[in-house]
Design an enzyme around this catalytic site. Structure first.
Site, mmCIF file in Angstrom:
data_model
loop_
_atom_site.group_PDB
_atom_site.id
_atom_site.type_symbol
_atom_site.label_atom_id
_atom_site.label_comp_id
_atom_site.label_asym_id
_atom_site.label_seq_id
_atom_site.Cartn_x
_atom_site.Cartn_y
_atom_site.Cartn_z
ATOM 1 N N ILE A 16 0.309 -8.195 0.852
ATOM 2 C CA ILE A 16 0.018 -6.861 0.331
ATOM 3 C C ILE A 16 0.853 -6.740 -0.941
ATOM 4 O O ILE A 16 2.040 -7.074 -0.953
ATOM 5 C CB ILE A 16 0.367 -5.760 1.357
ATOM 6 C CG1 ILE A 16 0.121 -4.359 0.782
ATOM 7 C CG2 ILE A 16 1.799 -5.873 1.872
ATOM 8 C CD1 ILE A 16 0.300 -3.232 1.800
ATOM 9 N N SER A 17 0.224 -6.302 -2.033
ATOM 10 C CA SER A 17 0.923 -6.217 -3.318
ATOM 11 C C SER A 17 2.071 -5.216 -3.258
ATOM 12 O O SER A 17 2.034 -4.251 -2.491
ATOM 13 C CB SER A 17 -0.048 -5.796 -4.427
ATOM 14 O OG SER A 17 -1.005 -6.797 -4.660
ATOM 15 N N ALA A 18 3.071 -5.443 -4.096
ATOM 16 C CA ALA A 18 4.174 -4.492 -4.226
ATOM 17 C C ALA A 18 3.625 -3.154 -4.722
ATOM 18 O O ALA A 18 2.700 -3.125 -5.545
ATOM 19 C CB ALA A 18 5.211 -5.022 -5.205
#
Length: 217
Positions: free
Chosen positions: A58-60
């Site tokens: 999951i992207s930052a």
């Protein structure tokens, strides 16, 4: 966790990643903890990518905010996302385009597709359609799109994605031959045959795998 979410949003505003009220509101509404594995929930509101299984992340939050701001979204838009992952990015975009808009999102990994589809449905995102398939080919059935964004890095810009943009539409994609460093490129379709592009700087994304992406076995 609402307090932690508000603190995260405030931090992203102070650091200049969240600029608009629309993005602020969307990121304040979407419960990131719902999209991370249980053993990562204590880190849900840290500004860092987290593993979601199957070698994906999951992207930052700062990257999610940055993408949403660059796309310059409006209510009612039809948007295509390549790389659903856990569905968090899709939920943020869906909040911005609203019930009159629609987001189509393509995920190639079956387990992630099923998880994201169920999670987004359980959270009431009726304006999101999750598709299982090769995202490097886009999703021609619902083209053209006002916005297309890719959450994985391609070795080159896939031609089908360019063709599925409406005139005036924008495509955001990480591109590069290095699997650990890419350039984030914003492309605008200015006419039936013409496009203009802008390099927005260096990023590091997981690889886009498929017919028009990396071919890993």
């Amino acid at each position: 966790m609402m307090d932690e979410r508000r603190r995260m949003v405030q931090d992203l505003m102070e650091r200049g990643y969240i600029k608009s009220e629309a993005v602020r509101r969307a990121m304040e509404r979407v419960p990131r903890e719902e999209f991370v594995p249980e053993d990562e929930m204590h880190r849900a509101y840290m500004d860092m990518p987290l593993p979601i299984g199957e070698g994906q992340t999951i992207s930052a939050p700062h990257m999610v905010a940055m993408i949403a701001e660059i796309l310059d979204l409006e209510p009612g838009m039809k948007v295509l996302e390549i790389g659903t992952g856990c569905g968090y990015n899709a939920a943020v975009i869906a909040e911005i385009i609203g019930p009159e808009g629609h987001l189509y999102t393509v995920e190639r990994i079956g387990i992630l597709y099923e998880r994201a589809r169920k999670k987004l449905r359980s959270l009431g995102y009726d304006n999101i359609t999750v598709i299982h398939g090769d995202g490097s080919q886009g999703f021609a059935d619902e083209a053209p799109y006002s916005r297309i964004y890719v959450t994985a890095a391609a070795p080159y810009i896939p031609d089908p994605l360019m063709k599925q943009l409406e005139i005036g539409g924008k495509l955001l994609i990480p591109v590069g031959s290095d699997k650990f460093y890419q350039e984030l490129v914003l492309i605008e379709r200015t006419s039936a045959d013409d496009y203009r592009s802008r390099n927005l700087g260096g990023v590091a994304f997981v690889p886009l795998i498929g017919k028009h992406g990396w071919k890993f076995h």
